[in-house]
Design a protein around this motif. Structure first.
Motif, PDB file in Angstrom:
ATOM      1  N   GLU A  29       2.913  21.055 -64.029  1.00 22.86           N
ATOM      2  CA  GLU A  29       3.626  20.454 -65.118  1.00 22.86           C
ATOM      3  C   GLU A  29       4.891  21.111 -65.593  1.00 22.86           C
ATOM      4  N   THR A  30       5.001  22.426 -65.431  1.00 22.63           N
ATOM      5  CA  THR A  30       6.098  23.256 -65.729  1.00 22.63           C
ATOM      6  C   THR A  30       7.376  23.119 -64.868  1.00 22.63           C
ATOM      7  N   VAL A  31       7.183  23.760 -63.553  1.00 19.63           N
ATOM      8  CA  VAL A  31       8.177  23.886 -62.460  1.00 19.63           C
ATOM      9  C   VAL A  31       7.514  23.700 -61.158  1.00 19.63           C
ATOM     10  N   GLY A  52      12.935  36.587 -51.842  1.00 21.49           N
ATOM     11  CA  GLY A  52      13.734  37.679 -52.228  1.00 21.49           C
ATOM     12  C   GLY A  52      13.475  38.316 -53.335  1.00 21.49           C
ATOM     13  N   ARG A  53      12.207  38.642 -53.638  1.00 21.74           N
ATOM     14  CA  ARG A  53      11.869  38.988 -54.990  1.00 21.74           C
ATOM     15  C   ARG A  53      11.716  40.425 -55.197  1.00 21.74           C
ATOM     16  N   PRO A  54      11.839  41.195 -56.127  1.00 16.75           N
ATOM     17  CA  PRO A  54      11.589  42.607 -56.215  1.00 16.75           C
ATOM     18  C   PRO A  54      10.151  42.672 -56.474  1.00 16.75           C
ATOM     19  N   PHE A  56       8.034  44.796 -57.543  1.00 12.38           N
ATOM     20  CA  PHE A  56       7.486  45.265 -58.902  1.00 12.38           C
ATOM     21  C   PHE A  56       7.191  44.046 -59.837  1.00 12.38           C
ATOM     22  N   ASN A  57       7.632  42.765 -59.414  1.00 12.36           N
ATOM     23  CA  ASN A  57       7.518  41.601 -60.426  1.00 12.36           C
ATOM     24  C   ASN A  57       6.174  40.949 -60.070  1.00 12.36           C
ATOM     25  N   PRO A  58       4.903  41.008 -60.819  1.00 14.21           N
ATOM     26  CA  PRO A  58       3.824  40.476 -60.328  1.00 14.21           C
ATOM     27  C   PRO A  58       3.822  38.924 -60.542  1.00 14.21           C
ATOM     28  N   ALA A  61      -1.727  34.148 -61.267  1.00 11.95           N
ATOM     29  CA  ALA A  61      -2.795  33.611 -60.643  1.00 11.95           C
ATOM     30  C   ALA A  61      -3.167  32.174 -61.228  1.00 11.95           C
ATOM     31  N   HIS A  62      -3.168  31.201 -60.461  1.00  8.93           N
ATOM     32  CA  HIS A  62      -3.495  29.926 -61.107  1.00  8.93           C
ATOM     33  C   HIS A  62      -4.895  29.547 -61.019  1.00  8.93           C
ATOM     34  N   VAL A  63      -5.673  29.041 -61.831  1.00  6.44           N
ATOM     35  CA  VAL A  63      -7.185  28.922 -61.495  1.00  6.44           C
ATOM     36  C   VAL A  63      -7.218  27.316 -62.150  1.00  6.44           C
ATOM     37  N   SER A 112      -3.422  46.647 -63.590  1.00  5.82           N
ATOM     38  CA  SER A 112      -4.612  46.667 -63.894  1.00  5.82           C
ATOM     39  C   SER A 112      -4.730  45.386 -65.025  1.00  5.82           C
ATOM     40  N   THR A 113      -3.801  44.741 -65.054  1.00  4.17           N
ATOM     41  CA  THR A 113      -3.896  43.419 -65.535  1.00  4.17           C
ATOM     42  C   THR A 113      -3.604  42.027 -64.854  1.00  4.17           C
ATOM     43  N   ILE A 114      -3.607  41.103 -65.085  1.00  8.33           N
ATOM     44  CA  ILE A 114      -3.524  39.899 -64.346  1.00  8.33           C
ATOM     45  C   ILE A 114      -2.906  38.678 -65.152  1.00  8.33           C
ATOM     46  N   LEU A 116      -2.917  34.720 -65.733  1.00  8.50           N
ATOM     47  CA  LEU A 116      -3.779  33.892 -65.473  1.00  8.50           C
ATOM     48  C   LEU A 116      -3.222  32.482 -66.154  1.00  8.50           C
ATOM     49  N   ARG A 117      -3.414  31.448 -65.500  1.00  5.66           N
ATOM     50  CA  ARG A 117      -2.994  30.080 -65.878  1.00  5.66           C
ATOM     51  C   ARG A 117      -3.617  28.996 -65.247  1.00  5.66           C
ATOM     52  N   MET A 118      -3.968  27.880 -66.137  1.00  8.42           N
ATOM     53  CA  MET A 118      -4.699  26.733 -65.464  1.00  8.42           C
ATOM     54  C   MET A 118      -3.662  25.943 -65.643  1.00  8.42           C
ATOM     55  N   GLU A 175       9.310  27.057 -67.797  1.00  8.88           N
ATOM     56  CA  GLU A 175       7.955  27.712 -67.236  1.00  8.88           C
ATOM     57  C   GLU A 175       7.123  27.910 -68.378  1.00  8.88           C
ATOM     58  N   SER A 176       5.817  28.452 -68.135  1.00  6.73           N
ATOM     59  CA  SER A 176       4.966  28.433 -69.110  1.00  6.73           C
ATOM     60  C   SER A 176       5.013  29.460 -70.067  1.00  6.73           C
ATOM     61  N   THR A 177       4.819  29.774 -71.091  1.00  9.78           N
ATOM     62  CA  THR A 177       4.858  30.719 -72.092  1.00  9.78           C
ATOM     63  C   THR A 177       3.748  31.618 -71.740  1.00  9.78           C
ATOM     64  N   LEU A 190       5.298  37.626 -74.306  1.00  8.99           N
ATOM     65  CA  LEU A 190       6.084  38.183 -73.186  1.00  8.99           C
ATOM     66  C   LEU A 190       7.216  37.352 -72.708  1.00  8.99           C
ATOM     67  N   ARG A 191       7.337  36.000 -72.751  1.00  9.64           N
ATOM     68  CA  ARG A 191       8.132  34.877 -72.260  1.00  9.64           C
ATOM     69  C   ARG A 191       7.841  33.726 -73.211  1.00  9.64           C
ATOM     70  N   PRO A 192       8.712  33.247 -73.940  1.00 10.67           N
ATOM     71  CA  PRO A 192       8.680  31.803 -74.375  1.00 10.67           C
ATOM     72  C   PRO A 192       8.675  30.903 -73.366  1.00 10.67           C
ATOM     73  N   ALA A 217       7.671  42.625 -69.162  1.00 13.88           N
ATOM     74  CA  ALA A 217       8.084  41.666 -69.971  1.00 13.88           C
ATOM     75  C   ALA A 217       9.067  40.787 -68.968  1.00 13.88           C
ATOM     76  N   PRO A 218       8.652  39.568 -68.719  1.00  7.24           N
ATOM     77  CA  PRO A 218       9.091  38.802 -67.721  1.00  7.24           C
ATOM     78  C   PRO A 218      10.537  38.344 -68.235  1.00  7.24           C
ATOM     79  N   GLY A 219      11.413  38.141 -67.243  1.00  4.18           N
ATOM     80  CA  GLY A 219      12.868  38.161 -67.339  1.00  4.18           C
ATOM     81  C   GLY A 219      13.213  39.453 -67.724  1.00  4.18           C
ATOM     82  N   GLN A 220      12.440  40.465 -67.442  1.00  7.45           N
ATOM     83  CA  GLN A 220      12.872  41.773 -67.187  1.00  7.45           C
ATOM     84  C   GLN A 220      14.389  42.012 -66.549  1.00  7.45           C
ATOM     85  N   LEU A 221      14.475  41.160 -65.928  1.00  7.25           N
ATOM     86  CA  LEU A 221      15.892  41.270 -65.357  1.00  7.25           C
ATOM     87  C   LEU A 221      16.813  40.368 -66.168  1.00  7.25           C
TER      88      LEU A 221
HETATM   89  O1  TXA Z   1       5.141  27.845 -65.379  1.00 10.65           O
HETATM   90  C1  TXA Z   1       5.115  28.668 -64.905  1.00 10.65           C
HETATM   91  O2  TXA Z   1       4.582  29.756 -65.303  1.00 10.65           O
HETATM   92  C2  TXA Z   1       5.537  28.785 -63.336  1.00 10.65           C
HETATM   93  C3  TXA Z   1       4.578  27.911 -62.337  1.00 10.65           C
HETATM   94  C4  TXA Z   1       4.862  27.681 -61.015  1.00 10.65           C
HETATM   95  O3  TXA Z   1       3.273  28.126 -62.769  1.00 10.65           O
HETATM   96  N1  TXA Z   1       5.467  30.260 -62.809  1.00 10.65           N
HETATM   97  C5  TXA Z   1       6.333  31.081 -62.956  1.00 10.65           C
HETATM   98  O4  TXA Z   1       6.145  32.069 -62.385  1.00 10.65           O
HETATM   99  O5  TXA Z   1       7.203  30.845 -63.793  1.00 10.65           O
HETATM  100  P1  TXA Z   1       7.238  33.438 -62.041  1.00 10.65           P
HETATM  101  O6  TXA Z   1       6.537  34.211 -61.138  1.00 10.65           O
HETATM  102  O7  TXA Z   1       8.579  32.875 -61.947  1.00 10.65           O
HETATM  103  O8  TXA Z   1       6.872  34.167 -63.700  1.00 10.65           O
HETATM  104  C6  TXA Z   1       5.827  34.868 -63.880  1.00 10.65           C
HETATM  105  C7  TXA Z   1       6.137  35.943 -64.803  1.00 10.65           C
HETATM  106  C8  TXA Z   1       6.935  37.037 -64.042  1.00 10.65           C
HETATM  107  O9  TXA Z   1       8.052  37.169 -65.056  1.00 10.65           O
HETATM  108  C9  TXA Z   1       5.886  38.140 -64.462  1.00 10.65           C
HETATM  109  O10 TXA Z   1       6.694  39.558 -64.721  1.00 10.65           O
HETATM  110  C10 TXA Z   1       5.166  37.895 -65.186  1.00 10.65           C
HETATM  111  O11 TXA Z   1       4.974  36.618 -65.218  1.00 10.65           O
HETATM  112  N2  TXA Z   1       3.764  38.574 -65.128  1.00 10.65           N
HETATM  113  C11 TXA Z   1       2.857  38.345 -64.149  1.00 10.65           C
HETATM  114  N3  TXA Z   1       1.959  39.220 -64.239  1.00 10.65           N
HETATM  115  C12 TXA Z   1       2.175  40.010 -64.934  1.00 10.65           C
HETATM  116  C13 TXA Z   1       1.474  40.910 -65.890  1.00 10.65           C
HETATM  117  N4  TXA Z   1       0.146  41.476 -65.272  1.00 10.65           N
HETATM  118  N5  TXA Z   1       1.893  41.811 -66.866  1.00 10.65           N
HETATM  119  C14 TXA Z   1       3.052  41.186 -67.323  1.00 10.65           C
HETATM  120  N6  TXA Z   1       3.840  40.208 -66.810  1.00 10.65           N
HETATM  121  C15 TXA Z   1       3.300  39.565 -65.648  1.00 10.65           C
END
Ligand code: TXA
Ligand code: MG
Length: 318
Positions: A29-31, A52-54, A56-58, A61-63, A112-114, A116-118, A175-177, A190-192, A217-221
């Protein structure tokens, strides 16, 4: 593999591909996401390689249900409340992993964190249910590019050898919050994104910004979500060589409008599509009208600021 409209057969093929460690273009529903079996580190490595993603960027995980989330992570009362209120939907929770977490280290970048999104999308949930494992999926764009909101956008990024499930344009469009919930720590934004700060506050009461040790913090870059064209924000006029990206009623002719009636939901859904369209029209510079910071405006302005930030190789970036 081409772009395929979703049906039972196609879903079966896609699940089989995921099972074999291949990638699939997955609508949410987001992207659109670039999906892989989150428990398979070879498959996840393919995501990093294709994007082509760095490293270190985690990844998120979609459930497909809450029980699956509870198997992967420690969910405190705040997490349970947020899941109940906003799942399925555009809210990602960063929480401590459970000791038998099945999501591979690479997908979590060794943390040691994950996250998660549904997702609130029947196709995405059918894929997860079919695979019966969490799906790792970042936005299906090359690192630093604009996020895809249609199947054609995904094909533009990765070519047609990727199996892309076409479920039409994404309803939300940003994208998701992302909210981090760590023990003994305040909830941190961490991300609006698709769920607004106001909506979160109504459940949590209090919401901090990213902590100073927020490795991820996403968008670290700083420069991210960037079109080719330069962006000038909060523009009240259009200068020589610019095209206009409006918001609300405007006197400027030509260009595009995020939402002529000044609706933030509509603007979010249009944002990435219009940035791509102006890029495809060969614009060198885009003047973007001011967008209010309230509600979904926070996520929209966050993406716009990143798109406008100096690019790699242009000096001003850290
Ligand atoms: O709407 C969305 O969230 C979309 C759709 C496809 O679900 N996904 C998305 O994924 O935007 P991505 O990989 O572009 O952004 C995920 C962000 C990354 O900036 C990453 O740093 C952060 O989530 N992230 C993932 N695991 C993390 C963790 N353990 N701690 C902090 N940030 C984390
Ligand atoms: Mg992304």
């Amino acid at each position: 593999m081409p772009i395929l409209p979703v049906n039972e057969n196609v879903l079966g093929v896609a699940v089989e591909r995921l099972r074999q460690g291949d990638l699939v273009g997955m609508p949410t529903e987001t992207v659109y996401g670039l999906a892989a079996d989150a428990t398979n580190s070879l498959a996840v490595a393919r995501i990093y390689e294709r994007k082509g993603r760095p490293q270190f960027n985690p990844l998120i995980a979609h459930v497909s249900n809450v029980a699956m989330a509870r198997r992967e992570a420690h969910l405190d009362q705040r997490a349970e409340q947020l899941m109940q209120r906003f799942w399925p939907g555009p809210l990602t929770l960063v929480v401590p992993i459970a000791s038998d977490c099945s999501v591979c280290d690479l997908a979590r970048a060794g943390l040691s964190t994950i996250a998660l999104r549904m997702p609130n999308h029947p196709t995405a949930r059918a894929l997860i249910e079919g695979l019966n494992r969490p799906i790792a999926a970042p936005s299906a764009n090359r690192s630093g590019h604009v996020s895809p909101t249609t199947a054609a956008d995904v094909a533009f990024e990765f070519g047609k050898e990727l199996l892309i499930l076409d479920a039409g344009p994404c309803v939300i469009g940003v994208e998701s919050t992302i909210v981090e919930l760590l023990p003994e720590e305040p909830a941190r934004l961490l991300r609006p994104g698709g769920i607004t700060r106001e909506e979160l506050l109504a459940v949590l009461g209090k919401l901090d910004g990213p902590g100073t040790n927020a490795v991820n913090a996403p968008g670290q870059l700083q420069s991210h979500y960037a079109p080719r064209a330069r962006l000038r924000l909060n523009a009240v006029d259009v200068r020589e060589g610019e095209v206009f990206l409006g918001f609300g009623p405007t006197m400027v002719s030509g260009g595009e409008n995020l939402s002529a009636r000044g609706d933030l939901k509509e603007a979010a859904a249009n944002l990435f599509t219009l940035l791509r369209r102006l890029d495809e029209q060969g614009a060198n510079a885009i003047a973007v009208a001011p967008v209010p910071e309230t509600s979904l405006g926070e996520a929209i302005n966050d993406r716009l600021r990143r798109a406008a930030a100096p690019r790699e190789g242009e000096g001003a970036r850290t």
